[in-house]
Motif scaffolding. Structure first.
Motif: not given
Lengths: 329, 320
Positions: A183-184, A187-188, A191, A212, A216, A256-257, B213, B252, B255-260, B266-270
């Motif tokens: 997932v992390s 996202g990168e 983006n 998902h 987005h 869903e998480p 997740l 982590l 970051c899951d797009p499902a949580r947004q 702009h998705l969160p990342t680490i």
């Protein structure tokens, strides 16, 4: 409206079976859509629904048996490999397997310079272009000296993106750009694609089964089932109120998480029909909870709304529930 | 009862660039009849963990310390013959790509009969058992399905055939490595519901590896979060998903797009990368990417029990 891609009634046929009992199956069975400059269009559907075949057909890697494809002003489905080559500068493809699509024997710098070599572009200096492209995708110039096996999944994706944008295309077709990424990192990459789209004005086709991701990044989306689009529309609207039963089931199934989330699912029988034996009438009727007599004999036409097309006899109203209320907890 | 107990497991690989510490002090348990999920980025050691359990580490890899206790036996000390007895009988596996697990040139029935070579049953008994098993994973027309070859099934069905084969011998532990990644959402949900049902029927435990997740949250009783070869947090699914205590686990989940909930471009990342496992940092392995880093993070972090069964390898978990 400036359409850069026009796909009309495209069909792709494959020959299968042993020599004496050859049969043809329709991998893509009549797909139409338009793509505008700077737009992101997502195609969702399960494996085997024809998403990748459609992408390959658009890119000219796969011949089509009916329909037409126009890119800009030009009809491209009738072009041969040689005539197609200059067009591929303007339309690039990101393949599914990030590491597998990079030659293991070439360093990243060479991999990124490869499109210039293939297209015999002499007015660009690779020693300038490679670091520029690397920095565009968020990698340092030192990466030019690495081999693909020295990259992480996310870095390999970035190199794939750098190659795809090297020749300044108008369109990128990304096949599962986030498959296999965490997932992390996912996202990168998303983006990055969003950012490049804004900066370079790219149009994009994203093929994925991750809903998902679609939500987005995509402006519009199409849901594919057995080689056909069953629903096409604005992403927000489709998510808010799916009108085709398959779309509704897909959206309701999306895990869903949150372990405590109440799940209100539209359960579907898990048997996906084979392309060798397409169901009569509406091809989704064998799994559709809303099936009616008419669906079994009569194929639905695309109902064209203002912003939405749905291939269903009785498109769903917002919040519709299956008749027998087959709800899994 | 605990089916699988991993204690202080350390695995290293000898590489050209030196010793690569792939798993460092990994401890967790898989209790009887529980489904334990393992999450983490690629490269966090999930595959190494599976291979260590199965005794299938590559030649340059070795278990340096720690134990893997399965039904009372330490798997790290067993010889290849005994391991072979356990694999497929007591511990079985399902992988992401079912085609890789199925033999393309043998019919499904033949393969399912072969799996039962130790059962001592007659051929017709074996076939009857295979058929019942296929029916249990909801393959239509199970008897005819036995004569078919893997390529004649669709992707979702193939995965169910692979699950049927894995559970054929009623193992105590099923290791499922990303079994639903290649399926669409409707089939994914159907497959995890099936897994849950079979797990209860057979009364086995499941070690479920996934980076999805949502699937973990839905299927698993407990979760183990791995990062760079370490278990940074473990606990019940509720504990970890609702109140993650390790900064990595928290990030982590964010970051899951499902949580947004809203739509975002702009998705969160680490930010940052996993450290080079040949040169592990002396202290906390996540420190270089952590936004809550303090000086004490340069020392080896303790495993802090935040609650019963909920452990986080972070110095800050202690402070609260």
């Amino acid at each position: 409206m400036s359409g850069i891609l026009e796909v009309r009634d495209v069909e792709v046929t494959f020959e299968v079976g042993p020599l004496m009992r050859r049969r043809s199956i329709l991998g893509v069975a009549g797909v139409s859509f338009d793509l505008h400059a700077g737009e992101t269009f997502a195609i969702v559907g399960e494996s085997g629904s024809g998403k990748t075949t459609l992408a390959r057909a658009i890119n000219g890697l796969q011949g089509i048996s009916a329909g037409s494809i126009r890119f800009g002003e030009e009809r491209i489905d009738t072009l041969g490999g040689r005539a197609m080559k200059p067009l591929r500068r303007r339309m690039s493809m990101m393949f599914q397997d990030p590491v597998g699509s990079l030659s293991p024997r070439m360093k990243v710098g060479n991999l990124i310079a490869e499109p210039f070599r293939i297209h015999e572009i002499v007015d660009k200096n690779p020693s300038v272009e490679v670091p520029r492209l690397l920095s565009l995708v968020g990698l340092t110039p030192e990466f030019a000296d690495r081999y693909p096996h020295q990259l992480s999944g996310g870095q390999a994706r970035r190199v794939g993106v750098a190659r795809a944008i090297a020749l300044n295309p108008a369109l990128i077709i990304a096949d599962e750009p986030t498959a296999g990424l965490d997932v992390s990192v996912q996202g990168e990459v998303l983006n990055l694609l969003n950012d490049l789209r804004e900066r370079l004005g790219l149009a994009m086709i994203i093929i994925t089964h991750n809903l998902h991701v679609v939500h987005h990044v995509a402006d519009r989306m199409a849901v594919m089932y057995l080689g056909r689009f069953v629903e096409v529309g604005d992403t927000d609207e489709v998510f808010r109120a799916p009108r085709h039963p398959y779309t509704a089931a897909l959206l309701s199934a999306n895990p869903e998480p949150d372990p405590d989330k109440a799940r209100d699912r539209i359960a579907l029988p898990a048997e996906v029909p084979s392309l060798l034996a397409r169901p009569a009438g509406c091809e989704f009727h064998s799994r559709c909870p809303w099936v009616a007599a008419r669906c079994k004999s009569e194929a639905p036409e695309f109902v064209q709304g203002r912003t939405r097309r749905v291939a269903c006899h009785t498109p769903l109203e917002p919040g519709a529930r299956p008749p027998e209320l087959e709800v899994t907890q | 009862m605990t089916v699988l107990a991993i204690k202080d497991l350390n695995v290293t690989f000898s590489t050209e660039g030196g010793q690569l510490h792939a798993l460092k002090n990994v401890s967790f348990e898989v209790p009887e009849r529980r489904i334990v999920g393992v999450v983490g980025e690629s490269g966090c050691g999930k595959s190494t963990l599976i291979n260590a359990i199965l005794g299938l580490l590559a030649d340059n890899g070795s278990v340096d310390a720690g134990s893997i206790t399965f039904e009372g036996e330490d798997l790290t000390r067993l010889g290849p013959a005994r391991m072979q007895e356990l694999r497929g009988q007591r511990i079985s596996t399902v992988f992401q790509d079912p085609m890789g697990a199925l033999n393309p040139v043998l019919s499904v029935g033949r393969q399912m009969r072969n799996i039962q070579y130790r059962s001592g049953r007659s051929r017709s008994e074996k076939d009857a058992r295979s058929e019942a098993m296929l029916r249990q994973v909801r393959i239509p027309d199970a008897q005819a399905a036995l004569t078919r070859y893997p390529h004649e099934f669709s992707g979702g069905m193939r995965q169910r055939v692979a699950i049927a084969m894995a559970l054929m011998m009623k193992p105590a532990l099923l290791i499922a490595d990303e079994p639903t990644t290649a399926l669409d959402a409707t089939l994914e949900v159907a497959t995890i519901e099936l897994l849950r049902e079979l797990q209860q029927d057979i009364a086995c435990s499941v070690l479920f590896i996934s980076h999805h997740l949502g699937v973990i949250a839905e299927l698993c009783d407990d979760v183990v979060v791995m990062y760079a070869g370490e278990v940074v947090e473990r606990g019940s699914t509720r504990q970890v998903f609702h109140s993650p205590r390790h900064p990595y686990a928290r990030r982590l989940l964010e970051c899951d797009p499902a949580r947004q909930s809203g739509r975002t471009r702009h998705l969160p990342t680490i930010p940052g990368e996993i450290p080079d496992l040949r040169q592990r940092p002396p202290g906390c392995v996540f420190a270089t990417r952590c936004d809550q880093r303090v000086d004490a993070c340069d020392k080896v972090p303790p495993d802090v029990a935040v609650e019963t069964g909920h452990v986080a390898r972070c110095i800050l978990a202690e402070a609260r």
